[in-house]
Design a protein around this motif. Sequence first.
Motif, PDB file in Angstrom:
ATOM      1  N   GLU A  57       8.290  17.509  37.596  1.00  0.00           N
ATOM      2  CA  GLU A  57       9.356  16.692  38.172  1.00  0.00           C
ATOM      3  C   GLU A  57      10.516  16.647  37.194  1.00  0.00           C
ATOM      4  O   GLU A  57      10.360  16.968  36.013  1.00  0.00           O
ATOM      5  CB  GLU A  57       8.853  15.275  38.462  1.00  0.00           C
ATOM      6  CG  GLU A  57       7.815  15.229  39.557  1.00  0.00           C
ATOM      7  CD  GLU A  57       7.408  13.823  39.941  1.00  0.00           C
ATOM      8  OE1 GLU A  57       7.858  12.850  39.291  1.00  0.00           O
ATOM      9  OE2 GLU A  57       6.645  13.685  40.898  1.00  0.00           O
ATOM     10  N   ARG A  92      11.574  13.152  45.387  1.00  0.00           N
ATOM     11  CA  ARG A  92      10.501  12.158  45.286  1.00  0.00           C
ATOM     12  C   ARG A  92      11.025  10.738  45.394  1.00  0.00           C
ATOM     13  O   ARG A  92      10.375   9.873  45.938  1.00  0.00           O
ATOM     14  CB  ARG A  92       9.770  12.301  43.951  1.00  0.00           C
ATOM     15  CG  ARG A  92       9.037  13.575  43.779  1.00  0.00           C
ATOM     16  CD  ARG A  92       7.633  13.392  44.275  1.00  0.00           C
ATOM     17  NE  ARG A  92       6.824  14.485  43.762  1.00  0.00           N
ATOM     18  CZ  ARG A  92       5.983  15.155  44.496  1.00  0.00           C
ATOM     19  NH1 ARG A  92       5.821  14.849  45.751  1.00  0.00           N
ATOM     20  NH2 ARG A  92       5.303  16.140  43.983  1.00  0.00           N
ATOM     21  N   ARG A 123      14.885  11.593  41.477  1.00  0.00           N
ATOM     22  CA  ARG A 123      13.733  12.296  40.902  1.00  0.00           C
ATOM     23  C   ARG A 123      13.250  13.302  41.936  1.00  0.00           C
ATOM     24  O   ARG A 123      13.065  12.967  43.093  1.00  0.00           O
ATOM     25  CB  ARG A 123      12.598  11.351  40.544  1.00  0.00           C
ATOM     26  CG  ARG A 123      11.406  12.114  39.931  1.00  0.00           C
ATOM     27  CD  ARG A 123      10.340  11.194  39.480  1.00  0.00           C
ATOM     28  NE  ARG A 123      10.709  10.732  38.146  1.00  0.00           N
ATOM     29  CZ  ARG A 123       9.840  10.254  37.277  1.00  0.00           C
ATOM     30  NH1 ARG A 123       8.571  10.149  37.583  1.00  0.00           N
ATOM     31  NH2 ARG A 123      10.237   9.861  36.106  1.00  0.00           N
ATOM     32  N   ALA A 149      10.779  17.109  42.610  1.00  0.00           N
ATOM     33  CA  ALA A 149       9.646  17.911  42.152  1.00  0.00           C
ATOM     34  C   ALA A 149       9.837  19.357  42.577  1.00  0.00           C
ATOM     35  O   ALA A 149      10.478  19.642  43.586  1.00  0.00           O
ATOM     36  CB  ALA A 149       8.350  17.368  42.747  1.00  0.00           C
TER      37      ALA A 149
END
Length: 177
Positions: free
Chosen positions: A73, A127, A152, A154
């Motif tokens: 991430e 995310r 965030r 991934a």
Amino acid sequence: MTFVQARDAIVSGLEKHIGCPVILSDQIAEQPKFPYCYYSALVPRISNHAFGLHEVVGDEKQGCRHIRSEPVEATMSFTFCGQNREAGDGGYIYGEDEALDLVEKGHGFFLLNGHCILVGSEDIVVRNVGSVANRSGFVVEDTVRRYGFDVRFAYIRTDEMPAATILEARTPGNAHQ
């Protein structure tokens, strides 16, 4: 995919969506005309240090490559900027409204369009999209109106290198000699 590939896909998609420049923060360059967005990579690689998936691919002609893939991430910060100024048509642009409009468009990009960004055959999955916050700052005589949020996301990090393999073992005699 590397962080740079993921970052470039995200920045390109966001720039198309909001219709103004999205630039790297804290670089030595000309400041674009208002409005614009700037970004920074807060954490370019968050890993759980898993062993990852290892594989050797290729053949005798191409050569073999050792490939390691793992889910990672990253967190990026986006700040949208506007400033009070005269408009080209004789009207007036309020920087506060301009920055708020841009941040809403940007936030919407990550919540809807950018929730899953395809890069080649790989995905970047959002995310978490943080809350919008005021990031305004006083600049000499005027205030640059800024609003921003953090994202965030991934992706699958892939590393590869040439691999030496034994494709065909030729041993004289048998294993007991």
